[in-house]
Write a protein that holds these residues in place. Sequence first.
Motif, PDB file in Angstrom:
ATOM      1  N   SER A   1      40.553  28.732  38.728  1.00 47.61           N
ATOM      2  CA  SER A   1      39.601  29.632  39.386  1.00 47.61           C
ATOM      3  C   SER A   1      40.018  29.927  40.828  1.00 47.61           C
ATOM      4  O   SER A   1      39.890  31.063  41.282  1.00 47.61           O
ATOM      5  CB  SER A   1      38.188  29.051  39.335  1.00 47.61           C
ATOM      6  OG  SER A   1      38.146  27.798  39.968  1.00 47.61           O
ATOM      7  N   THR A   2      40.557  28.941  41.529  1.00 47.94           N
ATOM      8  CA  THR A   2      40.988  29.171  42.908  1.00 47.94           C
ATOM      9  C   THR A   2      42.221  30.067  42.960  1.00 47.94           C
ATOM     10  O   THR A   2      42.296  30.959  43.809  1.00 47.94           O
ATOM     11  CB  THR A   2      41.259  27.831  43.617  1.00 47.94           C
ATOM     12  OG1 THR A   2      40.062  27.052  43.575  1.00 47.94           O
ATOM     13  CG2 THR A   2      41.672  28.039  45.056  1.00 47.94           C
ATOM     14  N   ALA A   3      43.176  29.838  42.075  1.00 43.04           N
ATOM     15  CA  ALA A   3      44.365  30.693  42.038  1.00 43.04           C
ATOM     16  C   ALA A   3      43.973  32.140  41.738  1.00 43.04           C
ATOM     17  O   ALA A   3      44.470  33.074  42.374  1.00 43.04           O
ATOM     18  CB  ALA A   3      45.355  30.181  41.000  1.00 43.04           C
ATOM     19  N   GLY A   4      43.077  32.328  40.783  1.00 41.02           N
ATOM     20  CA  GLY A   4      42.604  33.685  40.473  1.00 41.02           C
ATOM     21  C   GLY A   4      41.868  34.319  41.631  1.00 41.02           C
ATOM     22  O   GLY A   4      42.048  35.507  41.932  1.00 41.02           O
ATOM     23  N   PHE A   5      41.028  33.525  42.312  1.00 40.17           N
ATOM     24  CA  PHE A   5      40.282  34.046  43.457  1.00 40.17           C
ATOM     25  C   PHE A   5      41.216  34.468  44.589  1.00 40.17           C
ATOM     26  O   PHE A   5      41.074  35.557  45.143  1.00 40.17           O
ATOM     27  CB  PHE A   5      39.288  32.990  43.955  1.00 40.17           C
ATOM     28  CG  PHE A   5      38.555  33.392  45.194  1.00 40.17           C
ATOM     29  CD1 PHE A   5      37.579  34.364  45.149  1.00 40.17           C
ATOM     30  CD2 PHE A   5      38.848  32.799  46.409  1.00 40.17           C
ATOM     31  CE1 PHE A   5      36.903  34.755  46.296  1.00 40.17           C
ATOM     32  CE2 PHE A   5      38.177  33.172  47.552  1.00 40.17           C
ATOM     33  CZ  PHE A   5      37.207  34.141  47.502  1.00 40.17           C
ATOM     34  N   ILE A   6      42.182  33.621  44.928  1.00 45.80           N
ATOM     35  CA  ILE A   6      43.131  33.960  45.998  1.00 45.80           C
ATOM     36  C   ILE A   6      43.913  35.212  45.623  1.00 45.80           C
ATOM     37  O   ILE A   6      44.062  36.136  46.437  1.00 45.80           O
ATOM     38  CB  ILE A   6      44.083  32.776  46.281  1.00 45.80           C
ATOM     39  CG1 ILE A   6      43.319  31.614  46.900  1.00 45.80           C
ATOM     40  CG2 ILE A   6      45.223  33.205  47.194  1.00 45.80           C
ATOM     41  CD1 ILE A   6      44.129  30.337  47.008  1.00 45.80           C
ATOM     42  N   PHE A   7      44.409  35.254  44.389  1.00 41.63           N
ATOM     43  CA  PHE A   7      45.191  36.408  43.938  1.00 41.63           C
ATOM     44  C   PHE A   7      44.379  37.696  44.030  1.00 41.63           C
ATOM     45  O   PHE A   7      44.832  38.702  44.581  1.00 41.63           O
ATOM     46  CB  PHE A   7      45.684  36.188  42.508  1.00 41.63           C
ATOM     47  CG  PHE A   7      46.482  37.342  41.970  1.00 41.63           C
ATOM     48  CD1 PHE A   7      47.826  37.452  42.267  1.00 41.63           C
ATOM     49  CD2 PHE A   7      45.888  38.309  41.190  1.00 41.63           C
ATOM     50  CE1 PHE A   7      48.568  38.523  41.791  1.00 41.63           C
ATOM     51  CE2 PHE A   7      46.608  39.380  40.700  1.00 41.63           C
ATOM     52  CZ  PHE A   7      47.956  39.483  41.002  1.00 41.63           C
ATOM     53  N   LEU A   8      43.161  37.664  43.489  1.00 39.94           N
ATOM     54  CA  LEU A   8      42.345  38.885  43.469  1.00 39.94           C
ATOM     55  C   LEU A   8      41.917  39.320  44.869  1.00 39.94           C
ATOM     56  O   LEU A   8      41.902  40.522  45.167  1.00 39.94           O
ATOM     57  CB  LEU A   8      41.126  38.688  42.577  1.00 39.94           C
ATOM     58  CG  LEU A   8      41.432  38.602  41.080  1.00 39.94           C
ATOM     59  CD1 LEU A   8      40.175  38.249  40.298  1.00 39.94           C
ATOM     60  CD2 LEU A   8      42.035  39.903  40.583  1.00 39.94           C
ATOM     61  N   CYS A   9      41.582  38.377  45.746  1.00 43.00           N
ATOM     62  CA  CYS A   9      41.184  38.743  47.114  1.00 43.00           C
ATOM     63  C   CYS A   9      42.328  39.389  47.881  1.00 43.00           C
ATOM     64  O   CYS A   9      42.159  40.450  48.487  1.00 43.00           O
ATOM     65  CB  CYS A   9      40.686  37.515  47.880  1.00 43.00           C
ATOM     66  SG  CYS A   9      38.973  37.137  47.594  1.00 43.00           S
ATOM     67  N   VAL A  10      43.498  38.760  47.848  1.00 44.92           N
ATOM     68  CA  VAL A  10      44.636  39.311  48.584  1.00 44.92           C
ATOM     69  C   VAL A  10      45.079  40.635  47.976  1.00 44.92           C
ATOM     70  O   VAL A  10      45.385  41.594  48.701  1.00 44.92           O
ATOM     71  CB  VAL A  10      45.795  38.292  48.632  1.00 44.92           C
ATOM     72  CG1 VAL A  10      47.036  38.899  49.260  1.00 44.92           C
ATOM     73  CG2 VAL A  10      45.369  37.055  49.398  1.00 44.92           C
ATOM     74  N   ALA A  11      45.081  40.721  46.650  1.00 42.04           N
ATOM     75  CA  ALA A  11      45.466  41.974  45.994  1.00 42.04           C
ATOM     76  C   ALA A  11      44.488  43.092  46.338  1.00 42.04           C
ATOM     77  O   ALA A  11      44.899  44.221  46.638  1.00 42.04           O
ATOM     78  CB  ALA A  11      45.532  41.780  44.485  1.00 42.04           C
ATOM     79  N   LEU A  12      43.202  42.787  46.331  1.00 39.83           N
ATOM     80  CA  LEU A  12      42.197  43.795  46.657  1.00 39.83           C
ATOM     81  C   LEU A  12      42.350  44.300  48.085  1.00 39.83           C
ATOM     82  O   LEU A  12      42.367  45.518  48.330  1.00 39.83           O
ATOM     83  CB  LEU A  12      40.797  43.209  46.464  1.00 39.83           C
ATOM     84  CG  LEU A  12      39.654  44.108  46.894  1.00 39.83           C
ATOM     85  CD1 LEU A  12      39.367  45.111  45.809  1.00 39.83           C
ATOM     86  CD2 LEU A  12      38.439  43.290  47.219  1.00 39.83           C
ATOM     87  N   VAL A  13      42.500  43.394  49.019  1.00 41.72           N
ATOM     88  CA  VAL A  13      42.649  43.789  50.419  1.00 41.72           C
ATOM     89  C   VAL A  13      43.951  44.568  50.612  1.00 41.72           C
ATOM     90  O   VAL A  13      43.986  45.563  51.346  1.00 41.72           O
ATOM     91  CB  VAL A  13      42.584  42.550  51.342  1.00 41.72           C
ATOM     92  CG1 VAL A  13      42.964  42.895  52.755  1.00 41.72           C
ATOM     93  CG2 VAL A  13      41.193  41.937  51.289  1.00 41.72           C
ATOM     94  N   SER A  14      45.010  44.164  49.931  1.00 43.42           N
ATOM     95  CA  SER A  14      46.285  44.873  50.044  1.00 43.42           C
ATOM     96  C   SER A  14      46.199  46.287  49.473  1.00 43.42           C
ATOM     97  O   SER A  14      46.729  47.233  50.057  1.00 43.42           O
ATOM     98  CB  SER A  14      47.389  44.104  49.318  1.00 43.42           C
ATOM     99  OG  SER A  14      47.573  42.853  49.899  1.00 43.42           O
ATOM    100  N   VAL A  15      45.542  46.429  48.349  1.00 43.24           N
ATOM    101  CA  VAL A  15      45.400  47.757  47.742  1.00 43.24           C
ATOM    102  C   VAL A  15      44.547  48.662  48.623  1.00 43.24           C
ATOM    103  O   VAL A  15      44.866  49.836  48.820  1.00 43.24           O
ATOM    104  CB  VAL A  15      44.813  47.641  46.319  1.00 43.24           C
ATOM    105  CG1 VAL A  15      44.352  48.985  45.797  1.00 43.24           C
ATOM    106  CG2 VAL A  15      45.837  47.044  45.376  1.00 43.24           C
ATOM    107  N   LEU A  16      43.470  48.124  49.179  1.00 46.30           N
ATOM    108  CA  LEU A  16      42.614  48.942  50.041  1.00 46.30           C
ATOM    109  C   LEU A  16      43.283  49.294  51.369  1.00 46.30           C
ATOM    110  O   LEU A  16      42.975  50.319  51.962  1.00 46.30           O
ATOM    111  CB  LEU A  16      41.287  48.228  50.300  1.00 46.30           C
ATOM    112  CG  LEU A  16      40.346  48.136  49.109  1.00 46.30           C
ATOM    113  CD1 LEU A  16      39.116  47.311  49.464  1.00 46.30           C
ATOM    114  CD2 LEU A  16      39.932  49.519  48.623  1.00 46.30           C
ATOM    115  N   ALA A  17      44.206  48.445  51.840  1.00 49.68           N
ATOM    116  CA  ALA A  17      44.849  48.684  53.135  1.00 49.68           C
ATOM    117  C   ALA A  17      46.115  49.532  53.035  1.00 49.68           C
ATOM    118  O   ALA A  17      46.624  49.978  54.055  1.00 49.68           O
ATOM    119  CB  ALA A  17      45.194  47.350  53.790  1.00 49.68           C
ATOM    120  N   ARG A  18      46.620  49.766  51.836  1.00 44.68           N
ATOM    121  CA  ARG A  18      47.870  50.515  51.731  1.00 44.68           C
ATOM    122  C   ARG A  18      47.660  51.980  52.075  1.00 44.68           C
ATOM    123  O   ARG A  18      46.579  52.533  51.924  1.00 44.68           O
ATOM    124  CB  ARG A  18      48.503  50.343  50.366  1.00 44.68           C
ATOM    125  CG  ARG A  18      47.792  51.037  49.255  1.00 44.68           C
ATOM    126  CD  ARG A  18      48.461  50.711  47.917  1.00 44.68           C
ATOM    127  NE  ARG A  18      47.697  51.250  46.843  1.00 44.68           N
ATOM    128  CZ  ARG A  18      47.927  52.437  46.285  1.00 44.68           C
ATOM    129  NH1 ARG A  18      48.934  53.150  46.682  1.00 44.68           N
ATOM    130  NH2 ARG A  18      47.153  52.876  45.322  1.00 44.68           N
TER     131      ARG A  18
END
Length: 172
Positions: free
Chosen positions: A110-127
């Motif tokens: 659950s932590t690995a999924g949470f970290i992955f999804l949070c960073v991916a979401l912020v990266s996609v929104l910031a690109r």
Amino acid sequence: MVKTRSDALFHLVLLALAGWFLQQAWHLPANAAGGSLSPAFFPRAISSAIAILLLISMVRGLIAGTLLARDTSDKPSSSPAWVPVVGWCAVALLLVLYAALLEPLGYVLSTAGFIFLCVALVSVLARQPGESIAIGRVLMLALFSAVVSVAIFLIFSVGFEIVLPTIGVMGV
């Protein structure tokens, strides 16, 4: 990057919240209940660290003379105004999902999924528009998420002897 007056107000609000959390942490019992650390240790440590980091940020901004500056830029923002709102709402929903999946999936997954999804979401929104997402960066993010979650699990379970939710070996 110029920090505006609203950033200074935001710093003050966060500092007041950190101070209140620290004050509340001192009311927690200091006796250890079966572990090597008391229940008050982490709330005190985290609240203190947040307050110290906020003070450092405020002092650096004041020394540089940018914390109370007015935002005078007339150029349009590179991202729409709704992007930060979507980001905050999505991260809040991911936190709720993380809390719901922590027991059934165990800490590591659950932590690995949470970290992955949070960073991916912020990266996609910031690109920037037209910027592509490389598959190599996605794989590195997945590896980073897995390594961080396993490392934190080992630190807490072996180092601090704190029981975290697990499924099988090492919380997987």
